[in-house]
Motif scaffolding. Structure first.
Motif, PDB file in Angstrom:
ATOM      1  N   ALA A  84      44.283  30.498  -2.477  1.00 22.91           N
ATOM      2  CA  ALA A  84      45.623  30.701  -3.027  1.00 22.91           C
ATOM      3  C   ALA A  84      45.616  30.943  -4.519  1.00 22.91           C
ATOM      4  O   ALA A  84      46.589  31.469  -5.077  1.00 22.91           O
ATOM      5  CB  ALA A  84      46.483  29.474  -2.716  1.00 22.91           C
ATOM      6  N   HIS A  85      44.540  30.558  -5.191  1.00 26.61           N
ATOM      7  CA  HIS A  85      44.480  30.703  -6.647  1.00 26.61           C
ATOM      8  C   HIS A  85      44.028  32.089  -7.085  1.00 26.61           C
ATOM      9  O   HIS A  85      44.013  32.379  -8.286  1.00 26.61           O
ATOM     10  CB  HIS A  85      43.538  29.653  -7.233  1.00 26.61           C
ATOM     11  N   LEU A  86      43.653  32.925  -6.142  1.00 27.09           N
ATOM     12  CA  LEU A  86      43.207  34.274  -6.474  1.00 27.09           C
ATOM     13  C   LEU A  86      44.240  35.307  -6.029  1.00 27.09           C
ATOM     14  O   LEU A  86      44.979  35.080  -5.069  1.00 27.09           O
ATOM     15  CB  LEU A  86      41.857  34.569  -5.810  1.00 27.09           C
ATOM     16  N   GLY A  87      44.271  36.422  -6.727  1.00 29.43           N
ATOM     17  CA  GLY A  87      45.211  37.489  -6.394  1.00 29.43           C
ATOM     18  C   GLY A  87      44.550  38.847  -6.491  1.00 29.43           C
ATOM     19  O   GLY A  87      43.393  38.970  -6.908  1.00 29.43           O
ATOM     20  N   VAL A  88      45.297  39.891  -6.137  1.00 32.75           N
ATOM     21  CA  VAL A  88      44.744  41.238  -6.007  1.00 32.75           C
ATOM     22  C   VAL A  88      45.608  42.244  -6.758  1.00 32.75           C
ATOM     23  O   VAL A  88      46.833  42.245  -6.636  1.00 32.75           O
ATOM     24  CB  VAL A  88      44.651  41.650  -4.519  1.00 32.75           C
ATOM     25  N   ASP A 121      50.742  41.723  -2.984  1.00 35.32           N
ATOM     26  CA  ASP A 121      51.215  40.495  -2.349  1.00 35.32           C
ATOM     27  C   ASP A 121      51.153  40.558  -0.831  1.00 35.32           C
ATOM     28  O   ASP A 121      51.358  39.547  -0.154  1.00 35.32           O
ATOM     29  CB  ASP A 121      52.661  40.218  -2.785  1.00 35.32           C
ATOM     30  N   ASP A 122      50.880  41.759  -0.304  1.00 36.54           N
ATOM     31  CA  ASP A 122      50.772  41.910   1.148  1.00 36.54           C
ATOM     32  C   ASP A 122      49.339  41.663   1.646  1.00 36.54           C
ATOM     33  O   ASP A 122      49.063  41.817   2.830  1.00 36.54           O
ATOM     34  CB  ASP A 122      51.205  43.312   1.562  1.00 36.54           C
ATOM     35  N   LEU A 123      48.451  41.280   0.738  1.00 35.12           N
ATOM     36  CA  LEU A 123      47.080  40.957   1.117  1.00 35.12           C
ATOM     37  C   LEU A 123      46.835  39.460   0.963  1.00 35.12           C
ATOM     38  O   LEU A 123      47.479  38.794   0.149  1.00 35.12           O
ATOM     39  CB  LEU A 123      46.079  41.730   0.256  1.00 35.12           C
ATOM     40  N   ALA A 124      45.890  38.942   1.740  1.00 36.70           N
ATOM     41  CA  ALA A 124      45.520  37.529   1.684  1.00 36.70           C
ATOM     42  C   ALA A 124      44.027  37.416   1.413  1.00 36.70           C
ATOM     43  O   ALA A 124      43.250  38.335   1.717  1.00 36.70           O
ATOM     44  CB  ALA A 124      45.865  36.833   2.997  1.00 36.70           C
ATOM     45  N   LEU A 125      43.634  36.282   0.852  1.00 39.09           N
ATOM     46  CA  LEU A 125      42.226  36.011   0.567  1.00 39.09           C
ATOM     47  C   LEU A 125      41.838  34.685   1.192  1.00 39.09           C
ATOM     48  O   LEU A 125      42.474  33.655   0.941  1.00 39.09           O
ATOM     49  CB  LEU A 125      41.987  35.967  -0.939  1.00 39.09           C
ATOM     50  N   LEU A 126      40.802  34.711   2.029  1.00 37.69           N
ATOM     51  CA  LEU A 126      40.274  33.504   2.667  1.00 37.69           C
ATOM     52  C   LEU A 126      38.834  33.302   2.226  1.00 37.69           C
ATOM     53  O   LEU A 126      38.113  34.265   1.950  1.00 37.69           O
ATOM     54  CB  LEU A 126      40.330  33.624   4.195  1.00 37.69           C
ATOM     55  N   GLY A 127      38.406  32.051   2.185  1.00 33.11           N
ATOM     56  CA  GLY A 127      37.039  31.733   1.826  1.00 33.11           C
ATOM     57  C   GLY A 127      36.301  31.057   2.968  1.00 33.11           C
ATOM     58  O   GLY A 127      36.811  30.089   3.551  1.00 33.11           O
ATOM     59  N   LEU A 128      35.123  31.570   3.319  1.00 34.79           N
ATOM     60  CA  LEU A 128      34.243  30.958   4.322  1.00 34.79           C
ATOM     61  C   LEU A 128      33.062  30.329   3.590  1.00 34.79           C
ATOM     62  O   LEU A 128      32.417  30.986   2.766  1.00 34.79           O
ATOM     63  CB  LEU A 128      33.725  32.012   5.308  1.00 34.79           C
ATOM     64  N   ILE A 129      32.777  29.075   3.903  1.00 35.29           N
ATOM     65  CA  ILE A 129      31.693  28.352   3.241  1.00 35.29           C
ATOM     66  C   ILE A 129      30.769  27.767   4.297  1.00 35.29           C
ATOM     67  O   ILE A 129      31.228  27.167   5.271  1.00 35.29           O
ATOM     68  CB  ILE A 129      32.238  27.207   2.367  1.00 35.29           C
ATOM     69  N   GLY A 130      29.452  27.907   4.104  1.00 31.93           N
ATOM     70  CA  GLY A 130      28.494  27.273   5.008  1.00 31.93           C
ATOM     71  C   GLY A 130      27.471  28.239   5.554  1.00 31.93           C
ATOM     72  O   GLY A 130      27.613  29.467   5.451  1.00 31.93           O
ATOM     73  N   HIS A 131      26.439  27.683   6.142  1.00 37.27           N
ATOM     74  CA  HIS A 131      25.334  28.510   6.624  1.00 37.27           C
ATOM     75  C   HIS A 131      25.729  29.373   7.825  1.00 37.27           C
ATOM     76  O   HIS A 131      25.045  30.351   8.137  1.00 37.27           O
ATOM     77  CB  HIS A 131      24.141  27.623   6.983  1.00 37.27           C
ATOM     78  N   GLU A 132      26.820  29.044   8.494  1.00 38.38           N
ATOM     79  CA  GLU A 132      27.292  29.850   9.616  1.00 38.38           C
ATOM     80  C   GLU A 132      28.279  30.933   9.170  1.00 38.38           C
ATOM     81  O   GLU A 132      28.749  31.711  10.003  1.00 38.38           O
ATOM     82  CB  GLU A 132      27.960  28.953  10.667  1.00 38.38           C
ATOM     83  N   ALA A 133      28.588  30.976   7.883  1.00 38.08           N
ATOM     84  CA  ALA A 133      29.608  31.920   7.410  1.00 38.08           C
ATOM     85  C   ALA A 133      29.253  33.358   7.749  1.00 38.08           C
ATOM     86  O   ALA A 133      30.103  34.132   8.212  1.00 38.08           O
ATOM     87  CB  ALA A 133      29.805  31.755   5.898  1.00 38.08           C
ATOM     88  N   LEU A 182      34.086  35.733   0.693  1.00 38.63           N
ATOM     89  CA  LEU A 182      35.506  35.919   0.434  1.00 38.63           C
ATOM     90  C   LEU A 182      35.987  37.055   1.324  1.00 38.63           C
ATOM     91  O   LEU A 182      35.419  38.144   1.307  1.00 38.63           O
ATOM     92  CB  LEU A 182      35.722  36.230  -1.044  1.00 38.63           C
ATOM     93  N   ILE A 183      37.040  36.806   2.073  1.00 41.56           N
ATOM     94  CA  ILE A 183      37.588  37.793   3.007  1.00 41.56           C
ATOM     95  C   ILE A 183      38.940  38.258   2.495  1.00 41.56           C
ATOM     96  O   ILE A 183      39.850  37.450   2.289  1.00 41.56           O
ATOM     97  CB  ILE A 183      37.768  37.213   4.426  1.00 41.56           C
ATOM     98  N   CYS A 184      39.093  39.552   2.279  1.00 38.99           N
ATOM     99  CA  CYS A 184      40.372  40.147   1.902  1.00 38.99           C
ATOM    100  C   CYS A 184      40.932  40.854   3.131  1.00 38.99           C
ATOM    101  O   CYS A 184      40.259  41.705   3.731  1.00 38.99           O
ATOM    102  CB  CYS A 184      40.173  41.130   0.756  1.00 38.99           C
ATOM    103  N   LEU A 185      42.151  40.504   3.518  1.00 37.63           N
ATOM    104  CA  LEU A 185      42.735  41.026   4.755  1.00 37.63           C
ATOM    105  C   LEU A 185      44.245  41.148   4.620  1.00 37.63           C
ATOM    106  O   LEU A 185      44.843  40.542   3.728  1.00 37.63           O
ATOM    107  CB  LEU A 185      42.382  40.125   5.929  1.00 37.63           C
ATOM    108  N   PRO A 186      44.890  41.928   5.504  1.00 40.28           N
ATOM    109  CA  PRO A 186      46.351  42.006   5.468  1.00 40.28           C
ATOM    110  C   PRO A 186      46.979  40.636   5.720  1.00 40.28           C
ATOM    111  O   PRO A 186      46.525  39.880   6.586  1.00 40.28           O
ATOM    112  CB  PRO A 186      46.676  42.988   6.604  1.00 40.28           C
ATOM    113  N   ALA A 187      48.013  40.309   4.966  1.00 39.80           N
ATOM    114  CA  ALA A 187      48.646  39.002   5.108  1.00 39.80           C
ATOM    115  C   ALA A 187      49.190  38.771   6.513  1.00 39.80           C
ATOM    116  O   ALA A 187      49.172  37.644   7.016  1.00 39.80           O
ATOM    117  CB  ALA A 187      49.765  38.859   4.075  1.00 39.80           C
TER     118      ALA A 187
END
Length: 344
Positions: free
Chosen positions: A39-43, A128-140, A177-182
């Motif tokens: 949520a702290h990042l934007g595009v 604002d129509d895009l979202a950012l998710l973070g995957l962490i870990g060896h299975e990411a 970091l995954i950028c995808l449609p909101a």
């Protein structure tokens, strides 16, 4: 805060924070795979026939290196070399570039760049129509490959298709970091939640701290030369490109060794988080720097990034009465040319 975050089930809080009812979240991200809303990042998108030329005159990156594979770090400066924003630059398509930065700086950077945009065939869009998710870990990597149909890249590179952009960031655990449609978040989050544990974005920010990676926010705008956050050691400055706003000052500071402050990683003897901007003082209570970012680690201790004076041995330090223990950065303070990253 943005509506897509509610689709994750997280609680939106002040300061661009999102939290979940996940006990010991920092430890979860050490022992298992985790997912978090960034949520702290934007595009900010820059698109048009002149997009590359336009960016080339404004940013510290060699824009041609953002080729759909390498996604270099960059920054935008004032004529005096102070950063207005630092960002990651990726190419979505020919003549279409994307900047990822702290969410609080997207609007101000867009406003700044719009002063120059009328001279180019280019459009600036706050996404604002895009979202950012973070995957962490060896299975990411495996999860991203299955869900997003991309081969996960190495750090500071990207993998993309028509729907997703996947970026790899350094840290104590693999991070994507995954950028995808909101409007896609609810479906993708539900799938990822079956294979990971939701955690607040403080965990991602902690991994940034441990990676020695500082993302400036609106309160830190126009305060630091890029070298003061070790940006050239992370490949965020091209010293081989032509002119851009602030280039003369940035280059002079590098070649003449005039950087009087640097980014340090540290740990506090305590669990009280200092606010960004909190003064770090020496044994005589004289200011020697300030906190850029701070989060609690897996052991309940505060870790931070701080900009400190490099002029002398400044001795014991403290912030808000807590002793500061300097930690080793995960990279040397040496110039890394982004051109070398592209060819490696």
């Amino acid at each position: 805060m943005r509506d897509w975050i509610t689709a994750t089930g997280g609680r939106q809080e002040a300061g661009y924070r999102v939290t979940f009812n996940t006990p010991d979240a920092p430890r979860v991200a050490l022992d298992a795979s985790a997912i978090t809303p960034l949520a702290h990042l934007g595009v900010l998108d820059v698109e048009g026939p002149d997009a590359e030329t336009f960016l080339q005159g404004q940013t510290s990156a060699q824009v041609s290196l953002a080729d759909g594979d390498l996604a270099p770090l960059t920054c935008f400066c004032t004529p005096k070399g102070r950063m207005l924003a630092n960002a990651q630059l990726l190419r979505v398509a020919p003549a279409h570039y994307r900047l990822i930065m702290h969410a609080s700086l997207v609007a101000s950077l867009a406003e700044h760049l719009k002063k120059f945009a009328p001279f180019y065939k280019v459009e600036l869009r706050e996404r604002d129509d895009l979202a950012l998710l973070g995957l962490i870990g060896h299975e990411a990597a495996a999860l991203a490959e299955v869900r997003f149909d991309v081969v996960p890249p190495r750090p500071w590179h990207q993998a993309s298709n028509d729907t997703y952009q996947v970026l790899a960031h350094p840290g104590p655990r693999p991070r994507l970091l995954i950028c995808l449609p909101a409007d896609q978040v609810e479906v993708d989050w539900a799938w990822l939640k079956e294979h990971t544990t939701p955690v607040g974005n403080a965990v991602w920010r902690l991994h940034d701290i441990q990676a020695g990676l500082a993302w400036l926010d609106a309160d830190q705008r126009d305060s630091y030369l890029p070298q003061m956050i070790n940006w050239e050691a992370l490949g965020g400055i091209s010293f081989k490109k032509g002119c851009y706003t602030g280039q003369e000052v940035v280059a002079r500071a590098h070649f003449r060794g005039q950087v009087k402050k640097r980014l340090f990683r540290a740990q506090l003897e305590g669990d009280s988080l200092p606010a960004p901007g909190a003064s770090i003082t020496d044994a005589n209570d004289k200011p020697k720097g300030e906190v850029l970012a701070a989060e609690l680690d897996a052991y309940g201790q505060a870790e931070l990034l701080a900009v400190l004076s490099t002029k002398e041995d400044i001795g014991p330090l403290s912030v808000n009465g807590q002793a500061v223990k300097l930690l080793k950065l995960p990279y040397p303070i040496e110039r890394v040319d982004p051109e070398a990253l592209a060819s490696s």
